[in-house]
Design a protein around this motif. Structure first.
Motif, PDB file in Angstrom:
ATOM      1  N   SER A  48       1.101  -1.061   0.170  1.00 58.50           N
ATOM      2  CA  SER A  48      -0.099   0.007  -0.064  1.00 58.50           C
ATOM      3  C   SER A  48       0.907   1.274  -0.003  1.00 58.50           C
ATOM      4  N   ALA A  49       0.245   2.382  -0.370  1.00 61.49           N
ATOM      5  CA  ALA A  49       0.985   3.680  -0.051  1.00 61.49           C
ATOM      6  C   ALA A  49       0.361   4.613   0.920  1.00 61.49           C
ATOM      7  N   THR A  50       1.174   5.234   1.447  1.00 59.12           N
ATOM      8  CA  THR A  50       0.553   6.338   2.454  1.00 59.12           C
ATOM      9  C   THR A  50      -0.260   7.207   1.977  1.00 59.12           C
ATOM     10  N   ALA A  51       0.109   7.948   0.787  1.00 59.41           N
ATOM     11  CA  ALA A  51      -0.688   8.728   0.028  1.00 59.41           C
ATOM     12  C   ALA A  51      -0.695   8.667  -1.454  1.00 59.41           C
ATOM     13  N   TYR A  52      -1.923   8.804  -2.092  1.00 65.50           N
ATOM     14  CA  TYR A  52      -2.005   8.483  -3.454  1.00 65.50           C
ATOM     15  C   TYR A  52      -2.820   9.614  -4.149  1.00 65.50           C
ATOM     16  N   LEU A  53      -2.404  10.082  -5.276  1.00 60.69           N
ATOM     17  CA  LEU A  53      -3.089  11.084  -6.140  1.00 60.69           C
ATOM     18  C   LEU A  53      -3.222  10.822  -7.355  1.00 60.69           C
ATOM     19  N   PRO A  54      -4.320  10.464  -8.003  1.00 61.93           N
ATOM     20  CA  PRO A  54      -4.626  10.472  -9.567  1.00 61.93           C
ATOM     21  C   PRO A  54      -4.255  11.706 -10.159  1.00 61.93           C
ATOM     22  N   VAL A  55      -3.499  11.653 -11.019  1.00 60.35           N
ATOM     23  CA  VAL A  55      -3.157  13.061 -11.824  1.00 60.35           C
ATOM     24  C   VAL A  55      -3.541  13.255 -13.048  1.00 60.35           C
ATOM     25  N   SER A  56      -4.449  14.181 -13.269  1.00 59.81           N
ATOM     26  CA  SER A  56      -4.915  14.331 -14.527  1.00 59.81           C
ATOM     27  C   SER A  56      -4.697  15.384 -15.253  1.00 59.81           C
ATOM     28  N   SER A  57      -3.765  16.452 -14.709  1.00 63.15           N
ATOM     29  CA  SER A  57      -3.151  17.506 -15.334  1.00 63.15           C
ATOM     30  C   SER A  57      -1.770  17.779 -14.767  1.00 63.15           C
ATOM     31  N   TYR A  58      -1.393  18.709 -15.468  1.00 60.67           N
ATOM     32  CA  TYR A  58      -0.064  19.683 -15.075  1.00 60.67           C
ATOM     33  C   TYR A  58      -0.443  20.260 -13.748  1.00 60.67           C
ATOM     34  N   ALA A  59      -1.880  20.730 -13.595  1.00 61.82           N
ATOM     35  CA  ALA A  59      -1.932  21.753 -12.362  1.00 61.82           C
ATOM     36  C   ALA A  59      -1.893  20.892 -10.995  1.00 61.82           C
ATOM     37  N   ASP A  60      -2.224  19.418 -11.225  1.00 63.91           N
ATOM     38  CA  ASP A  60      -2.153  18.801 -10.075  1.00 63.91           C
ATOM     39  C   ASP A  60      -0.644  18.624  -9.456  1.00 63.91           C
ATOM     40  N   LEU A  61       0.326  18.461 -10.344  1.00 65.52           N
ATOM     41  CA  LEU A  61       1.725  18.555 -10.069  1.00 65.52           C
ATOM     42  C   LEU A  61       2.014  19.841  -9.494  1.00 65.52           C
ATOM     43  N   GLN A  62       1.649  20.797 -10.139  1.00 64.22           N
ATOM     44  CA  GLN A  62       2.188  22.210  -9.544  1.00 64.22           C
ATOM     45  C   GLN A  62       1.719  22.280  -8.187  1.00 64.22           C
ATOM     46  N   ALA A  63       0.385  21.610  -7.930  1.00 64.79           N
ATOM     47  CA  ALA A  63      -0.297  21.974  -6.515  1.00 64.79           C
ATOM     48  C   ALA A  63       0.508  21.072  -5.644  1.00 64.79           C
ATOM     49  N   VAL A  64       1.026  19.920  -5.928  1.00 66.29           N
ATOM     50  CA  VAL A  64       1.901  19.122  -5.152  1.00 66.29           C
ATOM     51  C   VAL A  64       3.117  19.667  -4.658  1.00 66.29           C
ATOM     52  N   ARG A  65       3.556  20.140  -5.681  1.00 62.67           N
ATOM     53  CA  ARG A  65       4.859  20.828  -5.511  1.00 62.67           C
ATOM     54  C   ARG A  65       5.039  22.192  -4.759  1.00 62.67           C
ATOM     55  N   ALA A  66       3.825  22.911  -4.637  1.00 68.54           N
ATOM     56  CA  ALA A  66       3.248  23.984  -3.804  1.00 68.54           C
ATOM     57  C   ALA A  66       3.195  23.818  -2.335  1.00 68.54           C
ATOM     58  N   ASP A  67       2.614  22.505  -2.065  1.00 73.05           N
ATOM     59  CA  ASP A  67       2.412  22.145  -0.976  1.00 73.05           C
ATOM     60  C   ASP A  67       3.533  21.433   0.019  1.00 73.05           C
ATOM     61  N   GLN A  68       3.950  22.299   0.927  1.00 74.93           N
ATOM     62  CA  GLN A  68       4.974  21.795   1.542  1.00 74.93           C
ATOM     63  C   GLN A  68       5.065  20.204   2.278  1.00 74.93           C
ATOM     64  N   SER A  69       3.811  19.964   2.659  1.00 76.34           N
ATOM     65  CA  SER A  69       3.677  18.782   3.406  1.00 76.34           C
ATOM     66  C   SER A  69       3.767  17.568   2.340  1.00 76.34           C
ATOM     67  N   LEU A  70       3.127  18.045   1.155  1.00 77.48           N
ATOM     68  CA  LEU A  70       3.437  16.941   0.086  1.00 77.48           C
ATOM     69  C   LEU A  70       4.655  16.967  -0.726  1.00 77.48           C
ATOM     70  N   SER A  71       5.180  18.168  -0.761  1.00 79.22           N
ATOM     71  CA  SER A  71       6.433  18.236  -1.834  1.00 79.22           C
ATOM     72  C   SER A  71       7.541  17.365  -1.112  1.00 79.22           C
ATOM     73  N   THR A  72       7.484  17.248   0.006  1.00 74.21           N
ATOM     74  CA  THR A  72       8.535  16.773   1.115  1.00 74.21           C
ATOM     75  C   THR A  72       8.589  15.272   1.146  1.00 74.21           C
ATOM     76  N   LEU A  73       7.372  14.710   0.634  1.00 83.87           N
ATOM     77  CA  LEU A  73       7.221  13.170   0.650  1.00 83.87           C
ATOM     78  C   LEU A  73       8.069  12.544  -0.457  1.00 83.87           C
ATOM     79  N   PRO A  74       8.607  11.116  -0.250  1.00 82.11           N
ATOM     80  CA  PRO A  74       9.045  10.531  -1.429  1.00 82.11           C
ATOM     81  C   PRO A  74       7.789  10.349  -2.320  1.00 82.11           C
ATOM     82  N   ARG A  75       8.447  10.349  -3.639  1.00 86.13           N
ATOM     83  CA  ARG A  75       7.523  10.118  -4.673  1.00 86.13           C
ATOM     84  C   ARG A  75       7.396   9.009  -5.522  1.00 86.13           C
ATOM     85  N   LEU A  76       6.553   8.272  -5.820  1.00 85.09           N
ATOM     86  CA  LEU A  76       6.407   7.153  -6.741  1.00 85.09           C
ATOM     87  C   LEU A  76       5.766   7.689  -7.982  1.00 85.09           C
TER      88      LEU A  76
END
Ligand SMILES: Cc1cc2nc3c(=O)[nH]c(=O)nc-3n(C[C@H](O)[C@H](O)[C@H](O)COP(=O)(O)OP(=O)(O)OC[C@H]3O[C@@H](n4cnc5c(N)ncnc54)[C@H](O)[C@@H]3O)c2cc1C
Length: 366
Positions: A48-76
């Protein structure tokens, strides 16, 4: 070609610059916590994954990068999960590319350029190109996974590779927040390899991939098994559709369906050895299966080496080697990622001790 290339790059840059302006305050995406991943990886490993996001656009990634609690997590970054071994639960954020869409973006007298979103299913995309009367990708029919993952290891099969029809791609760079376009040379494609396994590892999220289809198509029957299948079907001048059908038939015969038996296709890359090493091996093992390369090196068939070590059809616990194809490791039911890797290690050691050849794992181990 140069003309449509230049137009293409500036159009891609324009599109994303507009997006950047439109998303000055990125929305916080809806994150799923404690997401089971068993149905999202073709080995069927129950991680399982601690957190999961279905990414449907560039804006989703931009939002993850702008959010410090998300941007510091390891990413897969996840596509179809068909080239992944989850060795344990993933303590981080899974970014699952689900963006859809494919269009013809340009054509001239010689080429047609097609762009597909990363979340598109690869095989469905290949069939779509054939339906558009754009031959080229037929030898790569039925490879599981997504369009976005295809450049990562420069997917290849039956004498053809993604790079043969690749034009360019667009990726989001987590290190800089920029959207970048890379052409074929910049991707540095090699045998099951690209820049995304090196400098851009853990950094790039591929958003869309473009392909270039020359008008002058020639069937690629360089791979003898495919050529034999075509002649067994009585085809003298096969169409791209007929080649695709032949490839699909061979793959159905040879490879286990991941929907039925968990697997990631070939588990090891075919190793390359120097001419002298090949000579010594061939003397000792006259049946050695090998393919001379243009650069003078020799590619060995990893499946043959594994088969000679007696692994075909064998198991270690719930992890096994497929009965028909020694290169394919399978989940016989309930295998963990650690079980699969233990079996891979045992095979690796047997091949090394017997042939002095080191096998490299093909899928990405997380
Ligand atoms: C039955 C079977 C047969 C196969 N046959 C072949 C074959 O003939 N030839 C071949 O080359 N491969 C083959 N494969 C392997 C696999 O199908 C390919 O490697 C495929 O491209 C993986 O796509 P995916 O979307 O499932 O990637 P995933 O498994 O989801 O991801 C693989 C890697 O790519 C990264 N990734 C995925 N999407 C993106 C993205 N948008 N941006 C950045 N990184 C990303 C992941 O982080 C991971 O590192 C086979 C697999 C199976 C199960």
């Amino acid at each position: 070609m140069l003309h449509i290339l230049a137009e293409f790059f500036s159009a891609a840059a324009r599109r994303y610059n507009q997006l950047t302006m439109n998303t000055a305050t990125p929305r916080v995406p809806a994150i799923v916590l404690h997401k089971p991943l068993q149905a999202l990886n073709t080995l069927g490993i129950a991680a399982s994954a601690t957190a999961y996001l279905p990414v449907s656009s560039y804006a989703d990634l931009q939002a993850v990068r702008a959010d410090q609690s998300l941007s510091t997590l390891p990413r897969l970054v996840l596509g179809g999960g068909s080239n992944l071994v989850l060795s344990s639960n993933f303590d981080g954020l899974v970014l699952h590319l689900v963006n859809q869409g494919k269009i013809v973006v340009g054509e001239d007298d010689n080429y047609t350029i097609v762009r597909a979103q990363a979340g598109e299913n690869w095989h469905a995309f290949v069939q779509w190109t054939l339906n558009q009367n754009l031959p080229g990708l037929e030898n790569l029919s039925l490879i599981p996974g997504s369009v976005g993952a295809a450049p990562i290891q420069n997917i290849g099969a039956y004498g053809s590779e993604l790079k043969d029809f690749f034009h360019s791609l667009t990726y989001f760079d987590f290190a800089t927040g920029e959207v970048c376009v890379l052409d074929r040379d910049a991707c540095r494609f090699g045998y099951r390899d690209s820049i995304f396994k090196h400098e851009l590892r853990n950094r790039a999220v591929i958003l869309e991939v473009s392909f270039s289809f020359p008008r002058s198509w020639q069937p690629n029957l360089s791979y003898s098994e495919l050529a034999n299948e075509i002649s067994a079907r009585g085809l003298i001048t096969p169409s791209a559709f007929e080649i695709s059908e032949a490839v699909i038939a061979i793959r159905h015969r040879k490879l286990p369906d991941p929907a039925v038996i968990g697997n990631v296709g070939s588990f090891f890359k075919n190793p390359f050895v120097a001419h002298e090493i090949h000579g010594a091996l061939k003397e000792k093992y006259p049946q050695l299966v090998s393919y001379p390369q243009a650069d003078g090196s020799i590619k060995l068939a990893a499946g043959w080496l594994i088969d000679q070590c007696g692994w075909k059809g064998r198991s270690l616990g719930a992890a096994g080697v497929h009965e028909k194809q020694a290169l394919v490791l399978i989940n016989r039911g309930g295998a963990s990622g650690a079980d699969i890797l233990k079996l891979a290690h045992a095979i690796h050691e047997d091949v090394r001790l017997r042939f002095g050849v080191t096998l490299e794992i093909e899928p990405v181990v997380i």
